[in-house]
Design an enzyme around this catalytic site. Structure first.
Site, PDB file in Angstrom:
ATOM      1  N   ASN A 275     -11.615 -11.108  43.809  1.00  0.00           N
ATOM      2  CA  ASN A 275     -10.476 -10.238  43.516  1.00  0.00           C
ATOM      3  C   ASN A 275      -9.363 -10.420  44.549  1.00  0.00           C
ATOM      4  O   ASN A 275      -8.174 -10.455  44.206  1.00  0.00           O
ATOM      5  CB  ASN A 275     -10.922  -8.771  43.503  1.00  0.00           C
ATOM      6  CG  ASN A 275     -11.563  -8.374  42.180  1.00  0.00           C
ATOM      7  OD1 ASN A 275     -11.321  -8.992  41.148  1.00  0.00           O
ATOM      8  ND2 ASN A 275     -12.384  -7.343  42.211  1.00  0.00           N
TER       9      ASN A 275
ATOM     10  N   ASP B 242     -12.002  -9.766  36.402  1.00  0.00           N
ATOM     11  CA  ASP B 242     -12.411  -9.262  35.083  1.00  0.00           C
ATOM     12  C   ASP B 242     -12.969 -10.386  34.214  1.00  0.00           C
ATOM     13  O   ASP B 242     -13.972 -10.212  33.507  1.00  0.00           O
ATOM     14  CB  ASP B 242     -11.213  -8.609  34.372  1.00  0.00           C
ATOM     15  CG  ASP B 242     -10.844  -7.254  34.962  1.00  0.00           C
ATOM     16  OD1 ASP B 242     -11.624  -6.736  35.800  1.00  0.00           O
ATOM     17  OD2 ASP B 242      -9.785  -6.727  34.601  1.00  0.00           O
TER      18      ASP B 242
ATOM     19  N   GLU C 198     -19.527  -4.797  39.922  1.00  0.00           N
ATOM     20  CA  GLU C 198     -20.043  -6.137  39.662  1.00  0.00           C
ATOM     21  C   GLU C 198     -21.562  -6.151  39.553  1.00  0.00           C
ATOM     22  O   GLU C 198     -22.193  -7.200  39.642  1.00  0.00           O
ATOM     23  CB  GLU C 198     -19.613  -7.098  40.776  1.00  0.00           C
ATOM     24  CG  GLU C 198     -20.215  -6.833  42.136  1.00  0.00           C
ATOM     25  CD  GLU C 198     -19.418  -5.843  42.981  1.00  0.00           C
ATOM     26  OE1 GLU C 198     -19.548  -5.901  44.206  1.00  0.00           O
ATOM     27  OE2 GLU C 198     -18.672  -5.016  42.408  1.00  0.00           O
TER      28      GLU C 198
END
Length: 391
Positions: free
Chosen positions: A265, A274, A300
């Site tokens: 990220n 995503d 996650e």
């Protein structure tokens, strides 16, 4: 009025009274049938039971949710052969049960693997085909006693069969079929008319049940991955634990966490993160077998519920997933290829272990996998043993 005309009117009145009573009973059954399977079984019971229309066999087909021009077999009831016919009818004659009693008993004991049910569930046919089913669907009307060359490899009985469209508020959603293959009796115009009325009523009920299932599925599904979310996991795990306790079968739980996900990220952005999570969900689905269920636990972290699987087999499944993640790159936002790994914790249900304790044990095993180097499988029974990758 001639005797013949009077007799005809009496038959019509009797059929009308029977239709009103049958529709009332089927309506009552459908009122509490919020799931498609239960709604379909309520309709088929009303069509075949001796206290219903009494057909030998009944089948229900629905339009495909992804291909509206295709009909898919949903469910069937009735004997598969002469021996089964004699046994079933003797039970019905001995019991003389009302429709609700037959429905409730059958819903509990119904064998979804019965030959006729298996055969019907395998059917896929186009609406523009030449069978009774296609004609009823395409023209939106009852089809009875009309020539047809397509018996679907002998599944349909063209001499006694009839088909009626299931009409919902949004159009025709399927077809109801029935026949008297074993008695060879052709139904009267009055019975055919009642059959059409039952199909009309069933169409709205099946449409409502389909809508309810879609909404219920959406409420239990993680929007990004399409897997069940945390709440769905806990519900399914509670059921699985209860079933394992009652049956004496084994049950295992696997917790999965992507290694270094925050770095993805931070470096590539949340869209890439995503895409990675969605890709992992797809990979889990591709590597699971029948009965093995995947969920997104949160962030996650994912989980696998494995009914009937002991710790050794769960370890093998977890290792299969670990390799599937580590050995194949993922394509994320912008078309970038990303190589990632995951850590996994495994636990088998033990005596006195609650649902929460089972989850906690799997989480602890997962933490040990992280602490001991990541990209590995750790079983709760050997947590802290510094296992090698893939052990």
């Amino acid at each position: 009025m001639t005797p013949g005309r009077l007799e005809h009117l009496e038959r019509e009145n009797k059929a009308l009274r029977h239709a009103v009573l049958l529709l009332h009973e089927v309506s009552n059954l459908l009122h509490g049938s919020l799931e498609v399977e239960a709604a379909c079984y309520a309709v088929l019971t009303g069509v075949t039971a001796g206290v219903g229309l009494g057909f030998n066999r009944a089948m229900l087909f629905q339009t495909s949710p992804v291909e509206p021009s295709v009909l898919e077999g949903t469910m069937a009831v009735g004997p598969a052969n002469e021996d089964e016919k004699d046994r079933v009818w003797k039970q019905i004659e001995a019991g003389q049960d009302d429709l609700r009693t037959l429905y409730q008993a059958g819903l509990v004991a119904r064998d979804a693997h019965a030959p006729i049910d298996r055969q019907v569930r395998a059917v896929r046919l186009r609406v523009d085909g030449g069978s009774l089913l296609s004609l009823a669907m395409r023209e939106g009307r009852l089809v009875h006693g009309e020539a047809s060359k397509d018996s679907l490899d002998g599944l349909l009985d063209l001499d006694t069969g009839l088909a009626a469209p299931l009409k919902g508020a949004g159009g025709v959603v399927g077809v109801l079929y029935a026949d008297n293959r074993f008695t060879g009796l052709r139904c009267s115009p009055e019975v055919a008319q009642v059959f059409g009325l039952v199909a009309d009523h069933a169409g709205r009920a099946v449409e409502n049940a389909r809508r309810f299932e879609r909404e219920a599925r959406a409420a239990r599904t993680d929007a990004l991955t399409g897997l069940g979310h945390h709440g769905a996991l806990m519900e399914r795990l509670a059921v699985a634990v209860a079933e394992a306790r009652a049956s004496g079968r084994t049950l295992s739980l696997v917790m999965i966490d992507l290694d270094n996900f925050k770095g993805v990220n931070d470096r590539l952005g949340h869209l890439a993160g995503d895409a990675l999570l969605a890709g992992l969900a797809e990979r889990l689905r591709a590597h699971l077998r029948a009965g093995e269920l995947a969920f997104r636990y949160g962030g996650e972290e994912f989980s696998l519920v494995l009914p009937g699987v002991d710790a050794a087999a769960a370890n093998a499944i977890a290792e299969r997933v670990r390799r599937a993640v580590a050995e194949g790159p993922f394509t994320v936002a912008g078309g970038q290829s990303l190589q990632v790994t995951c850590s996994l914790g495994v636990v088998q249900l033990g005596p006195g272990l609650s649902v929460l304790a089972l989850v906690d044990a799997a989480d602890q095993a997962l933490l040990d996998a992280k602490r001991s180097g990541k990209n590995r499988v750790v079983n709760a029974s050997s947590a802290g043993a510094s296992p090698r990758p893939g052990s």
